[in-house]
Design an enzyme around this catalytic site. Structure first.
Site, PDB file in Angstrom:
ATOM      1  N   TYR A   1      18.135   5.914  -2.464  1.00  0.00           N
ATOM      2  CA  TYR A   1      16.715   5.786  -2.840  1.00  0.00           C
ATOM      3  C   TYR A   1      16.386   6.730  -4.003  1.00  0.00           C
ATOM      4  CZ  TYR A   1      11.598   6.138  -2.360  1.00  0.00           C
ATOM      5  OH  TYR A   1      10.241   6.148  -2.591  1.00  0.00           O
TER       6      TYR A   1
ATOM      7  N   SER B   1       9.069   8.786  -7.558  1.00  0.00           N
ATOM      8  CA  SER B   1       8.996   9.599  -6.340  1.00  0.00           C
ATOM      9  C   SER B   1       9.428  11.029  -6.643  1.00  0.00           C
ATOM     10  CB  SER B   1       9.907   9.025  -5.260  1.00  0.00           C
ATOM     11  OG  SER B   1       9.985   9.937  -4.165  1.00  0.00           O
TER      12      SER B   1
HETATM   13  P1  NAP Z   1       4.930   0.383   1.589  1.00  0.00           P
HETATM   14  O1  NAP Z   1       3.710   0.771   2.317  1.00  0.00           O
HETATM   15  O2  NAP Z   1       6.199   0.181   2.334  1.00  0.00           O
HETATM   16  O3  NAP Z   1       4.605  -0.949   0.725  1.00  0.00           O
HETATM   17  C1  NAP Z   1       5.637  -1.534  -0.015  1.00  0.00           C
HETATM   18  C2  NAP Z   1       5.112  -2.690  -0.839  1.00  0.00           C
HETATM   19  O4  NAP Z   1       6.236  -3.253  -1.565  1.00  0.00           O
HETATM   20  C3  NAP Z   1       4.518  -3.808  -0.010  1.00  0.00           C
HETATM   21  O5  NAP Z   1       3.438  -4.385  -0.701  1.00  0.00           O
HETATM   22  C4  NAP Z   1       5.668  -4.824   0.087  1.00  0.00           C
HETATM   23  O6  NAP Z   1       5.239  -6.154   0.221  1.00  0.00           O
HETATM   24  C5  NAP Z   1       6.360  -4.634  -1.258  1.00  0.00           C
HETATM   25  N1  NAP Z   1       7.767  -5.039  -1.161  1.00  0.00           N
HETATM   26  C6  NAP Z   1       8.731  -4.479  -0.410  1.00  0.00           C
HETATM   27  N2  NAP Z   1       9.872  -5.189  -0.502  1.00  0.00           N
HETATM   28  C7  NAP Z   1       9.618  -6.231  -1.341  1.00  0.00           C
HETATM   29  C8  NAP Z   1      10.390  -7.328  -1.824  1.00  0.00           C
HETATM   30  N3  NAP Z   1      11.654  -7.549  -1.451  1.00  0.00           N
HETATM   31  N4  NAP Z   1       9.803  -8.197  -2.678  1.00  0.00           N
HETATM   32  C9  NAP Z   1       8.521  -8.016  -3.039  1.00  0.00           C
HETATM   33  N5  NAP Z   1       7.735  -7.008  -2.618  1.00  0.00           N
HETATM   34  C10 NAP Z   1       8.280  -6.119  -1.765  1.00  0.00           C
HETATM   35  O7  NAP Z   1       5.288   1.456   0.451  1.00  0.00           O
HETATM   36  P2  NAP Z   1       4.396   2.654  -0.155  1.00  0.00           P
HETATM   37  O8  NAP Z   1       4.620   3.870   0.648  1.00  0.00           O
HETATM   38  O9  NAP Z   1       3.022   2.180  -0.417  1.00  0.00           O
HETATM   39  O10 NAP Z   1       5.172   2.895  -1.540  1.00  0.00           O
HETATM   40  C11 NAP Z   1       4.683   2.376  -2.768  1.00  0.00           C
HETATM   41  C12 NAP Z   1       5.477   2.997  -3.894  1.00  0.00           C
HETATM   42  O11 NAP Z   1       5.346   4.429  -3.848  1.00  0.00           O
HETATM   43  C13 NAP Z   1       6.983   2.734  -3.840  1.00  0.00           C
HETATM   44  O12 NAP Z   1       7.484   2.616  -5.149  1.00  0.00           O
HETATM   45  C14 NAP Z   1       7.536   3.988  -3.203  1.00  0.00           C
HETATM   46  O13 NAP Z   1       8.895   4.178  -3.525  1.00  0.00           O
HETATM   47  C15 NAP Z   1       6.638   5.022  -3.835  1.00  0.00           C
HETATM   48  N6  NAP Z   1       6.550   6.291  -3.115  1.00  0.00           N
HETATM   49  C16 NAP Z   1       6.020   6.340  -1.873  1.00  0.00           C
HETATM   50  C17 NAP Z   1       5.919   7.568  -1.240  1.00  0.00           C
HETATM   51  C18 NAP Z   1       5.314   7.714   0.115  1.00  0.00           C
HETATM   52  O14 NAP Z   1       5.321   8.851   0.624  1.00  0.00           O
HETATM   53  N7  NAP Z   1       4.781   6.682   0.740  1.00  0.00           N
HETATM   54  C19 NAP Z   1       6.403   8.736  -1.862  1.00  0.00           C
HETATM   55  C20 NAP Z   1       6.955   8.626  -3.126  1.00  0.00           C
HETATM   56  C21 NAP Z   1       7.016   7.415  -3.746  1.00  0.00           C
HETATM   57  P3  NAP Z   1       5.659  -7.022   1.566  1.00  0.00           P
HETATM   58  O15 NAP Z   1       5.137  -6.249   2.707  1.00  0.00           O
HETATM   59  O16 NAP Z   1       5.015  -8.350   1.395  1.00  0.00           O
HETATM   60  O17 NAP Z   1       7.156  -7.103   1.520  1.00  0.00           O
END
Ligand code: NAP
Length: 257
Positions: free
Chosen positions: A156, A144
């Site tokens: 985080y 991130s």
């Molecule tokens: P998201 O929409 O919240 O999706 C999170 C994913 O992780 C879901 O598939 C969820 O599956 C899984 N997950 C969460 N807790 C879990 C657990 N305890 N065990 C197994 N799986 C779990 O997140 P996102 O925004 O797509 O983020 C994806 C990645 O990008 C992450 O590493 C995040 O830190 C990074 N990131 C995101 C952003 C942003 O702006 N969105 C920015 C920088 C970095 P379930 O629903 O089945 O739990």
């Protein structure tokens, strides 16, 4: 588009958000994709169905990555499904953010849960997957931008800093096997993790105003960068962190002095 025909990929958290876009992109490139999820089975099934409808190959695999046994359960289930095929591409994408976990408010439970899912799980998934990962394979970790810009969500950002450090050291260790390890670092991307983007009229324009390309990121913007690292075109790139954020916080867009 790169050709990943005959390759296999595991995308943790591939059921929703950025992970789903990565799973869809790798499948569109020809890989058979294991779509991992933690608890939302419906989302995982939906992603697998979308990939299949588009002519790709995918299956869902569940493991709770907050559980210390989760990484072993995940790779054991993956081995069963692959039936002797090696793994070519591992994308550590699953993570959580606890918005209340600031320096003032974070509880021990919040601290430990974030480190368990965001740091401990990728480390032990990699450790457990290494015998399955073929020489010349790919590891991509999703970090991130909060590793280089300040945020109140201190815990985080610390977890993502650990992931950046992991990538560099691991790349050096695994180079002898021809395995590349790279880190993709998204900026603000429109997913359920960032539901605050849609909770006020100011959020989206506010992010666009501090982004050179003048909009909020979309999950496929991130997936396309991951696809490069996963492809043969990325063969000579390892140990790197790529900021994929449309030019977030590059500086003032206009100068008044
Ligand atoms: P998201 O929409 O919240 O999706 C999170 C994913 O992780 C879901 O598939 C969820 O599956 C899984 N997950 C969460 N807790 C879990 C657990 N305890 N065990 C197994 N799986 C779990 O997140 P996102 O925004 O797509 O983020 C994806 C990645 O990008 C992450 O590493 C995040 O830190 C990074 N990131 C995101 C952003 C942003 O702006 N969105 C920015 C920088 C970095 P379930 O629903 O089945 O739990």
């Amino acid at each position: 588009m790169t050709d990943l025909s005959g390759r296999t990929a595991l995308v943790t958290g591939g059921s929703r958000g950025i992970g789903r876009a990565i799973a869809e992109r790798l499948a569109a490139d020809g890989a058979q994709v294991a779509v991992h999820y933690g608890s939302n089975e419906a989302a995982a099934k939906d992603t697998v169905a979308a990939i299949e409808q588009a002519g790709g190959k995918a299956f869902a695999v569940r493991a709770d990555l907050a559980d210390p046994a989760g990484p072993d359960q995940l790779i054991t289930a993956l081995e069963d499904r692959l039936g002797g095929q090696p793994l070519d591409i591992l994308v550590n994408n699953a993570a959580i953010i606890v918005y209340e976990a600031t320096i003032a408010e974070a509880t021990l439970e919040q601290f430990e849960r974030q480190f368990a899912i965001n740091v401990r799980a990728p480390f032990f998934i990699i450790q457990r997957a290494l015998p399955l990962l073929r020489d010349g394979g790919r590891i991509v970790n999703i970090s991130s931008g909060v590793t280089w810009f300040a945020t109140p969500q201190t815990v985080y950002s610390m977890t993502k800093g650990a992931l950046n450090a992991l990538g560099r050291s691991l790349a050096n260790t695994l180079g002898a096997r021809g395995i590349t390890v790279n880190t993709v670092s998204p900026g603000v991307t429109d997913t359920e993790m960032n539901s605050w983007l849609h909770e006020s009229d100011d959020a989206v324009p506010g992010i666009a105003a501090i982004t050179a390309l003048d909009r909020v990121g979309r999950a496929p913007d991130i997936a396309d960068a991951v696809a490069f690292f996963a492809s043969d075109d990325g063969r000579w790139v390892t140990g790197q962190t790529l900021e994929v954020n449309g030019g977030l916080f590059l500086g003032p867009k206009t100068q008044s002095w």
